[in-house]
Enzyme design. Structure first.
Site, PDB file in Angstrom:
ATOM      1  N   LEU A  68      50.988  36.016  34.613  1.00  0.00           N
ATOM      2  CA  LEU A  68      50.791  34.798  33.825  1.00  0.00           C
ATOM      3  C   LEU A  68      50.285  33.638  34.674  1.00  0.00           C
ATOM      4  O   LEU A  68      49.766  32.669  34.151  1.00  0.00           O
ATOM      5  CB  LEU A  68      52.102  34.392  33.152  1.00  0.00           C
ATOM      6  CG  LEU A  68      52.668  35.395  32.138  1.00  0.00           C
ATOM      7  CD1 LEU A  68      54.029  34.916  31.649  1.00  0.00           C
ATOM      8  CD2 LEU A  68      51.726  35.578  30.965  1.00  0.00           C
ATOM      9  N   ARG A  69      50.480  33.706  35.959  1.00  0.00           N
ATOM     10  CA  ARG A  69      50.022  32.687  36.922  1.00  0.00           C
ATOM     11  C   ARG A  69      50.759  31.349  36.789  1.00  0.00           C
ATOM     12  O   ARG A  69      50.428  30.407  37.492  1.00  0.00           O
ATOM     13  CB  ARG A  69      48.522  32.422  36.796  1.00  0.00           C
ATOM     14  CG  ARG A  69      47.654  33.658  36.976  1.00  0.00           C
ATOM     15  CD  ARG A  69      47.575  34.081  38.412  1.00  0.00           C
ATOM     16  NE  ARG A  69      46.627  35.173  38.583  1.00  0.00           N
ATOM     17  CZ  ARG A  69      46.892  36.298  39.241  1.00  0.00           C
ATOM     18  NH1 ARG A  69      48.070  36.472  39.812  1.00  0.00           N
ATOM     19  NH2 ARG A  69      45.987  37.237  39.364  1.00  0.00           N
ATOM     20  N   ASN A  99      55.378  37.500  40.643  1.00  0.00           N
ATOM     21  CA  ASN A  99      54.631  37.038  41.823  1.00  0.00           C
ATOM     22  C   ASN A  99      53.968  35.691  41.573  1.00  0.00           C
ATOM     23  O   ASN A  99      52.790  35.508  41.832  1.00  0.00           O
ATOM     24  CB  ASN A  99      53.576  38.069  42.221  1.00  0.00           C
ATOM     25  CG  ASN A  99      52.542  38.294  41.138  1.00  0.00           C
ATOM     26  OD1 ASN A  99      52.861  38.199  39.959  1.00  0.00           O
ATOM     27  ND2 ASN A  99      51.314  38.575  41.518  1.00  0.00           N
ATOM     28  N   HIS A 184      55.122  49.147  42.756  1.00  0.00           N
ATOM     29  CA  HIS A 184      53.673  49.218  43.002  1.00  0.00           C
ATOM     30  C   HIS A 184      53.531  50.342  44.029  1.00  0.00           C
ATOM     31  O   HIS A 184      53.775  50.122  45.218  1.00  0.00           O
ATOM     32  CB  HIS A 184      53.175  47.885  43.566  1.00  0.00           C
ATOM     33  CG  HIS A 184      51.772  47.913  44.090  1.00  0.00           C
ATOM     34  ND1 HIS A 184      50.697  47.525  43.334  1.00  0.00           N
ATOM     35  CD2 HIS A 184      51.269  48.286  45.290  1.00  0.00           C
ATOM     36  CE1 HIS A 184      49.578  47.667  44.055  1.00  0.00           C
ATOM     37  NE2 HIS A 184      49.902  48.116  45.248  1.00  0.00           N
ATOM     38  N   HIS A 236      50.912  51.318  37.173  1.00  0.00           N
ATOM     39  CA  HIS A 236      49.475  51.601  37.291  1.00  0.00           C
ATOM     40  C   HIS A 236      49.133  52.814  38.149  1.00  0.00           C
ATOM     41  O   HIS A 236      48.454  52.719  39.166  1.00  0.00           O
ATOM     42  CB  HIS A 236      48.696  50.376  37.760  1.00  0.00           C
ATOM     43  CG  HIS A 236      49.238  49.686  38.976  1.00  0.00           C
ATOM     44  ND1 HIS A 236      49.485  50.354  40.141  1.00  0.00           N
ATOM     45  CD2 HIS A 236      49.570  48.403  39.195  1.00  0.00           C
ATOM     46  CE1 HIS A 236      49.944  49.497  41.018  1.00  0.00           C
ATOM     47  NE2 HIS A 236      50.006  48.309  40.470  1.00  0.00           N
ATOM     48  N   ASP A 309      47.720  45.382  32.938  1.00  0.00           N
ATOM     49  CA  ASP A 309      47.703  44.897  34.314  1.00  0.00           C
ATOM     50  C   ASP A 309      46.848  43.631  34.415  1.00  0.00           C
ATOM     51  O   ASP A 309      46.071  43.448  35.356  1.00  0.00           O
ATOM     52  CB  ASP A 309      47.196  45.972  35.276  1.00  0.00           C
ATOM     53  CG  ASP A 309      47.657  45.724  36.707  1.00  0.00           C
ATOM     54  OD1 ASP A 309      48.535  44.860  36.901  1.00  0.00           O
ATOM     55  OD2 ASP A 309      47.136  46.373  37.623  1.00  0.00           O
ATOM     56  N   HIS A 313      41.662  35.896  37.506  1.00  0.00           N
ATOM     57  CA  HIS A 313      41.182  35.234  38.725  1.00  0.00           C
ATOM     58  C   HIS A 313      40.016  34.335  38.360  1.00  0.00           C
ATOM     59  O   HIS A 313      39.214  34.672  37.497  1.00  0.00           O
ATOM     60  CB  HIS A 313      40.706  36.262  39.756  1.00  0.00           C
ATOM     61  CG  HIS A 313      41.823  37.001  40.404  1.00  0.00           C
ATOM     62  ND1 HIS A 313      42.726  36.395  41.247  1.00  0.00           N
ATOM     63  CD2 HIS A 313      42.205  38.292  40.320  1.00  0.00           C
ATOM     64  CE1 HIS A 313      43.610  37.298  41.649  1.00  0.00           C
ATOM     65  NE2 HIS A 313      43.320  38.451  41.097  1.00  0.00           N
ATOM     66  N   GLY A 328      41.702  42.595  40.804  1.00  0.00           N
ATOM     67  CA  GLY A 328      42.323  42.489  39.483  1.00  0.00           C
ATOM     68  C   GLY A 328      41.344  42.234  38.363  1.00  0.00           C
ATOM     69  O   GLY A 328      40.228  41.755  38.586  1.00  0.00           O
TER      70      GLY A 328
END
Lengths: 429, 327
Positions: A68-69, A99, A184, A236, A309, A313, A328
């Site tokens: 979601l940033r 993250n 991951h 993933h 996923d 960016h 990404g």
């Protein structure tokens, strides 16, 4: 809130196997009733009538891997813009990676996401919490407390939990709270490269990541699952060998699940072409044999879930030499149509495919959606599985447009997205 | 001299940039080599300079240190009468790529006719070529390509052996990180030479045999019957335990000395793109043996090849201006 009657719909519920033409009644944000003869006597008085004209009405998609940033990188995406992208994609629940900046490794972070999601009033937003403090891979987080405050699983996001002892303790400790560890799966020492190892990387002069980087970590983790009895989910998955390892583990009865993203069954390493950074993802796009194995594993259920996923960016992150560009794909808005390609190619039935996109991820993470049944929350997607169109990233609602699927032809279009009975999106006619 | 004449139509080299050897045809490569041959003649003459590129601007844009290649391009540009400017940009991946695109935009505004670019990242020169109007020459990008090096190597070989087709060339050393190796593999393969690679497995990239080469771990076997032995530089940071265990072990098995050279043909010649690590990949005395070593000749051919590249890549430009003059 008044009732809504969805008439003339192809009702699809992967959890029960229901696939029938009929009607569905929403009352108070929940599915009050559904069935082939529900509105035989006409729709209830006062109910809004929505004619689905024979299109598919299914549980809203549950996307179990989204970045979601927010907080920290709001110039790339926010909880609100990701929510907009989600509803366009037919997604009614997202599960966010921790993250962010700061990392979601304490209770305040979990509460922040929940509050911002309530304010955005869009899709349901759940979050993972970090498995280790600051994602450093050293000390495990307060898994019990974080779970109590609503964290839905524990992961170090884009980083592998590399230390075997730390992974063992996380898997082991999380058992006390019936929590899942999401990995991951990449051995970092082998994953220093930027695309799949092989002829193309060699020609381009780019450092490769061998498929073994994934296989080694998956196989190690499976041993640790066996040792601890913990619940484990590999994110993933991209290689035939990792899929095979998970298939064998499932056959042995281990509590193991996994997901993949549409690009791993849609594209192979040739998509990198002449240094196309939009095709840079982590793990990298693999060989054609791997791509086919991933598609087959989705079909046979070895791969439980398909997640976007979603990795937004900005241009600056992608307009760089390949080796240092960000990895990404912004994937929320293309999750359903790219996945439907598997159905159109005949590899998988529509109900099974929808299960990978809703019922299975809901079951893995214990989320309330993912069902089209009496009493379930009215989180639904109405879609036309046949409608052909070309993906156009410039039209994404997401703040970021990084997608390698520009002009990619797809079949299947989201017509409407409903969350708790509220129609949040309707496609232009 | 045809090389210096303006011709109305030039089928010889239709490319707008020189980004790599991969994708060039044998005819295009031969055309460049023929042209370069004529520039060798010019450079050896009394009057070394022409005014072919008078009023043209060539910018050497180097994101990585290099004295030799930069000087070679500089001299090539000056011999053709161009204005040559050198720009060195300190590059670190921490600063990310703003520098690359920003620098490209800035330089583009100065209307250079040719940009000669070296960059430590594979693909960076291609990326830059998408952002500027002038012609781009790749002077080395990461581990990807170094096309003018392969061309000068080919010219050197052709002048000494009279041909490329049918020769057996061994490329020895750090293939993994080498753009010189990749460009040479493409060029020599396209021109019909047989390419052998010899290196320890840790210095060979995955699936390299798919590029039409034979791979050897044993240097003597690799050199057996070879016409040309091309040595590559091994970077210092890769010598001590990361890719190979030690310098002495590397020299013992992969360094070129008289003993190993005996496996090659009696008239086999030695090449090295420079700068050499004497005593690491090549025996010092052997490197200086004028009967066997082409290393100094390579440097001379470098200037000629780069003159040819500057010439062909500005022809379209010069032609268009000619037309404007007429109208």
């Amino acid at each position: 809130m008044s009732a809504t009657a969805y008439v003339n719909a192809r009702l699809l519920d992967p959890a029960s196997g229901l696939d029938v033409t009929g009607g569905l009644l929403v009352e108070g944000g929940r599915i009050a009733d559904l069935g082939p003869r529900l509105f035989a006597e006409g729709v209830p008085e006062g109910a809004r009538r929505v004619d689905c004209t024979g299109h598919c009405l299914a549980p809203g998609l549950i996307d179990m891997r989204v970045q979601l940033r927010e907080p920290g990188e709001e110039h790339k995406e926010t909880i609100a813009t990701a929510g907009q992208a989600a509803v366009v994609g037919g997604v009614t629940s997202v599960v966010a990676l921790p993250n962010t900046e700061p990392v979601i490794d304490d209770v305040a972070g979990v509460e922040f996401v929940a509050r911002r999601a309530r304010e955005a009033k869009l899709v349901k937003v759940y979050t993972y919490a970090a498995a280790t403090r600051r994602l450093e891979g050293k000390e495990i987080t307060e898994i019990g407390l974080l779970a109590e405050f609503g964290a839905r699983g524990f992961t170090d996001g884009l980083k592998a939990i590399a230390n075997a002892q730390v992974m063992r303790r996380a898997l082991s400790y999380a058992r006390a709270f019936d929590q899942i560890i999401v990995q991951h799966p990449e051995e970092p020492a082998l994953a220093g490269g930027v695309m799949n190892e092989g002829e193309i990387a060699t020609r381009l002069g780019l450092e490769g990541v061998p498929a073994a980087a994934e296989t080694i970590m998956v196989e190690r983790d499976l041993r640790l699952v066996e040792l601890t009895g913990g619940r484990y989910h590999a994110a993933h998955v991209s290689t035939a060998a990792a899929v095979e390892a998970i298939r064998r583990a499932k056959a042995r009865g281990l509590a193991v699940t996994c997901d993949t993203a549409p690009h791993y069954f849609t594209l192979n390493e040739t998509a990198v072409g002449d240094y196309r950074t939009f095709a840079k993802v982590s793990p990298p796009l693999r060989s054609e044999e791997d791509r086919q194995a991933i598609a087959e594993a989705v079909a046979d259920g070895t791969i439980d879930a398909i997640a976007s996923d979603h990795s937004p960016h900005d241009q600056e992150g992608k307009r760089l030499p390949f080796a240092i560009a960000e990895a990404g794909i912004a994937g929320l808005e293309t999750l359903l149509p790219l996945s439907l390609a598997l159905y159109h190619k005949g590899g998988i039935g529509l109900l099974d495919l929808l299960a990978r996109l809703s019922a299975r991820p809901a079951a893995i993470l214990g989320l309330p959606g993912g069902r089209l049944s009496k009493g379930a929350p009215a989180d639904m997607v109405l879609f036309d599985p046949e409608h052909p169109w070309l993906i156009d990233p410039d039209r994404f609602r997401s703040k970021s447009k990084n997608s390698p699927f520009d002009k990619h032809p797809v079949q299947g279009k989201v017509l409407a997205t409903i969350v708790d009975g509220r129609p949040l999106y309707e496609a232009e006619a | 001299m045809t090389a210096l004449g303006l011709r109305p139509h030039d089928p010889g080299f239709p490319q707008r940039h020189l980004l790599g050897i991969e994708g060039l045809s044998a005819d295009e490569i031969s055309f460049l080599l023929d042209l370069a041959d004529s520039y060798v003649t010019l450079s050896r003459g009394e009057q070394k300079k022409t005014d072919l590129l008078r009023g043209r601007t060539v910018i050497n844009l180097f994101f990585e240190n290099s004295t030799r290649t930069r000087t070679s391009f500089e001299l090539a540009g000056k011999r053709l009468g161009a204005d040559v400017i050198n720009m060195s940009v300190a590059w670190s991946s921490i600063k990310k790529g703003e520098t690359l695109i920003d620098t490209a935009m800035t330089l583009n505004a100065m209307h250079p006719d040719v940009l000669v670019v070296r960059h430590p990242d594979s693909g960076a020169v291609k990326l830059l070529s998408e952002k500027v109007n002038g012609a781009i020459i790749n002077a080395g990008d990461g581990s990807h390509e170094h096309p003018t090096q392969a061309l000068l190597d080919a010219l050197t070989i052709r002048r000494r052996k009279g041909r490329l087709e049918g020769l057996t060339v061994a490329i020895c050393g750090d293939i993994l990180h080498s753009r010189v190796a990749r460009s040479n593999i493409h060029l020599l393969g396209t021109m019909g030479a047989r390419v052998r690679l010899v290196a320890p497995p840790t210095l060979l990239p995955a699936a390299i045999e798919r590029m039409g080469v034979e791979v050897f771990f044993d240097m003597r076997k690799a050199l057996a019957g070879c016409d040309i032995v091309m040595m590559l530089r091994l970077q210092t940071e890769r010598m001590h335990g990361s890719f190979v265990p030690s310098i002495r072990e590397y020299f013992r098995f992969y360094g070129l000395d008289r003993d190993k050279l005996r496996a090659a043909k009696d008239d086999a010649l030695i090449m090295h793109p420079g700068p050499m690590n004497r005593g690491v990949e090549i025996d010092s005395e052997l490197a200086d043996d004028i009967d066997r070593s082409l290393i100094r000749e390579q440097v001379e051919m470098g200037v000629a090849v780069r003159m040819a590249c500057l010439d062909v890549l500005t022809r379209r430009l010069r032609r268009n201006e000619g037309r404007e003059d007429v109208s």
